[in-house]
Design an enzyme around this catalytic site. Structure first.
Site, PDB file in Angstrom:
ATOM      1  N   ASP A 253    -109.287 -46.833 -22.646  1.00 19.65           N
ATOM      2  CA  ASP A 253    -110.567 -47.541 -22.621  1.00 19.65           C
ATOM      3  C   ASP A 253    -110.470 -48.742 -21.681  1.00 19.65           C
ATOM      4  O   ASP A 253    -109.969 -49.796 -22.057  1.00 19.65           O
ATOM      5  CB  ASP A 253    -110.945 -47.988 -24.040  1.00 19.65           C
ATOM      6  N   LYS A 260    -112.956 -54.384 -18.995  1.00 18.14           N
ATOM      7  CA  LYS A 260    -112.211 -55.319 -19.848  1.00 18.14           C
ATOM      8  C   LYS A 260    -111.374 -56.245 -18.962  1.00 18.14           C
ATOM      9  O   LYS A 260    -110.928 -55.830 -17.894  1.00 18.14           O
ATOM     10  CB  LYS A 260    -111.280 -54.543 -20.782  1.00 18.14           C
ATOM     11  N   ASP A 331    -118.639 -50.673 -22.531  1.00 19.10           N
ATOM     12  CA  ASP A 331    -117.433 -50.794 -23.362  1.00 19.10           C
ATOM     13  C   ASP A 331    -117.706 -50.392 -24.815  1.00 19.10           C
ATOM     14  O   ASP A 331    -116.775 -50.227 -25.596  1.00 19.10           O
ATOM     15  CB  ASP A 331    -116.893 -52.234 -23.275  1.00 19.10           C
ATOM     16  N   ARG A 335    -118.830 -45.307 -29.984  1.00 15.94           N
ATOM     17  CA  ARG A 335    -119.980 -44.856 -30.781  1.00 15.94           C
ATOM     18  C   ARG A 335    -120.761 -43.760 -30.062  1.00 15.94           C
ATOM     19  O   ARG A 335    -121.403 -42.933 -30.696  1.00 15.94           O
ATOM     20  CB  ARG A 335    -120.863 -46.069 -31.107  1.00 15.94           C
TER      21      ARG A 335
END
Ligand code: BES
Ligand code: MN
Ligand code: ZN
Length: 483
Positions: A253, A260, A331, A335
């Site tokens: 991720d 990030k 990010d 979900r």
């Protein structure tokens, strides 16, 4: 992986180390060759988790293993004590331990806990080091009297299967992202299914697109690595129910366009597939454990990368159940992929659904690294999840699925947006997921905090924890119908 387990009636002469459980009060077992006063003089009081290595010139080393006050002895205490024994044994390969005979914990549960404790503490990730010195212990013998042999055998075998599964989940999560892409994770699932008696189907990008799985396809848009969805199916004869497990399998991720920062914390984003690893590992045990409910497992696998083709803020995705989602932060990708998995899960109208995901930093902020957040739409089902976690010593804490925050997800252009406001991030993420459960009893485990351990601690080994594997095994093997 995997200890060789043995059940024996007396201390094996060839053992390198022999564990001797010692309670905080009462008689000290004779086999230790030391009085309580002598133990105390060496700082050993029999407190739970304390150990004392007693050197010997010849024969096995004896290790006193504290199990605390007998009235306070639980399966968790025994598991911790066994882990402490394994750590005290250092690099000795051939271990044996007496199985404590105590009120309140039967021989089967005791043997299972001891095997779990030793095997989990014994786990080492060797990874890509040239020094391949791995887990020290190879053999574990449980020393028990005749009357408890059969129960100990059953419990030990069960503990071995369960601990191996948790170590498999750790191994997958510890693996660097280039060595575990979505395709490789799917390959691992296919190989596992063949030996574990499961049906397996793998869905590629085109298939996912054709199925209307806009969430996983959208998250994958920026990647050069294609996505994979894996459906694993366990079907026993005359199933007593049907549970679906859905795992977040983000193999890395980066945050996507909402990149990030490159701080140390994000090195662990290779572990963002820990939920899928726990589901894969759980599924691997069901046949061996003779689970009586049918279980379907969905692994939602992709990485989340920025590029010229990546998902953009303001893009709208259409999920498997037809609902539309406006992207406000790339990010918040977990979900999106879970939305498709939950939609598919709900379509099969199972008795209950659990999803497990490293979903929100907010869960880490709220509960830290020692407990996962649990939320759901059915209290009885949430209670079952929490009870399972209590039995396996994988702590959980329930947060409310507070409907008053649902409006934070409102969008001007779509049915909802993919993030809420600055607060209550774990709750708004769960309210998002709830939109895809179609009212089926559902519980969500946010394991962002519990996915890794910063140091060796009892049965936890530094690195990926395998959290949720033992919890979900316990949950499905003890399933009671809800609704
Ligand atoms: N994988 C992260 C969550 C995470 C954080 C897991 C820390 C493990 C440790 C997730 O995809 C994420 O980035 N969540 C965002 C959501 C936000 C953008 C609404 C977060 O929590 O910051
Ligand atoms: Mn993310
Ligand atoms: Zn993530």
């Amino acid at each position: 992986m995997g200890l060789i387990l043995d059940i024996v009636r007396s201390a094996p002469r060839n053992a390198d180390a022999i564990g001797v459980p010692v309670a905080a009060e009462g008689v000290v077992p004779r086999s230790l060759g030391m009085s309580r006063a002598a133990l105390a003089a060496n700082g050993f009081e029999g407190k739970a988790g304390q150990t004392l290595v007693i050197p010997s010139a010849t024969g096995p080393t004896h290790i006193a293993v504290g199990i605390g006050k007998s009235g306070e002895l639980t399966v968790s205490v025994l598991r911790n004590a066994a882990a402490a024994f394994a750590r005290a044994a250092g690099r000795r390969a051939n271990l044996a331990t007496w199985l404590a005979d105590v009120d309140g914990v039967d021989a089967r549960a005791a043997a299972q806990a001891v095997v779990e404790g030793v095997a989990l503490a014994n786990y080492r990730y060797v990874g890509l080091k040239n020094d391949k010195t791995g887990s020290p212990a190879a053999v574990l013998a449980l020393i028990v009297g005749q009357a408890r042999t059969d129960a100990a055998r059953t419990g030990a075998d069960r503990g071995g299967v369960i601990a191996d599964a948790a170590c498999l989940a750790r191994e997958l999560a510890n693996t660097p992202p280039a060595y575990l892409t979505a395709r490789m994770l799917a390959d691992r699932a296919v190989a596992m299914a063949a030996t574990a008696g499961l049906d397996v189907e793998v869905f590629n990008r085109d298939q996912l697109k054709a199925m209307g799985c806009g969430g996983i396809v959208g998250v994958n848009a920026g990647s050069v690595e294609p996505p994979r969805m894996v459906r694993l199916t366990y079907t026993p004869k005359k199933p007593t129910g049907h549970v679906v497990l859905v795992g977040k399998g983000v193999t890395y991720d980066s945050g996507g366009i909402s990149l990030k920062p490159s701080d140390a914390f994000h090195v662990v984003m290779k572990m963002d597939m820990s939920g899928a690893a726990a589901v894969l590992a759980t599924m691997s045990t069901l046949k061996a454990l003779k689970c009586r409910v049918a279980v379907t497992g969905y692994l939602m696998c992709t990485d989340n990368m920025p590029s010229g083709s990546a998902l953009k803020l303001g893009d709208v995705l259409t999920m498997r159940n037809g609902k539309t989602v406006e992207i406000h932060n790339t990010d918040a990708e977990g979900r999106l992929i879970l939305a498709d998995g939950l939609s598919l899960a709900a379509e099969s109208k199972p008795d209950a659904i659990v999803d497990i995901a490293t979903l929100t930093g907010a869960a880490v902020a709220a509960l830290g690294e020692k407990m996962a957040a649990v939320l759901g739409n059915n209290q009885a089902w949430v209670d079952q999840v929490r009870a399972a976690g209590a039995r396996t010593d994988e702590a959980t804490w329930q947060l409310p699925l507070a409907r008053e925050y649902r409006k934070l997800l409102d969008s001007n252009v779509a049915d909802m947006r993919n993030i809420g406001g600055p607060y209550a991030g774990t709750i708004t993420a769960s309210l998002f997921l709830d939109e895809f459960t179609a009212g089926v009893p559902w519980a969500h485990i946010d394991m962002a905090g519990t996915m890794k351990a910063d140091s060796d601690d009892a049965w936890l080994a530094k690195g990926a924890t395998g959290y949720g594997t033992r919890l979900m095994i316990d949950l499905v093997t003890n399933f009671a119908p809800v609704r």
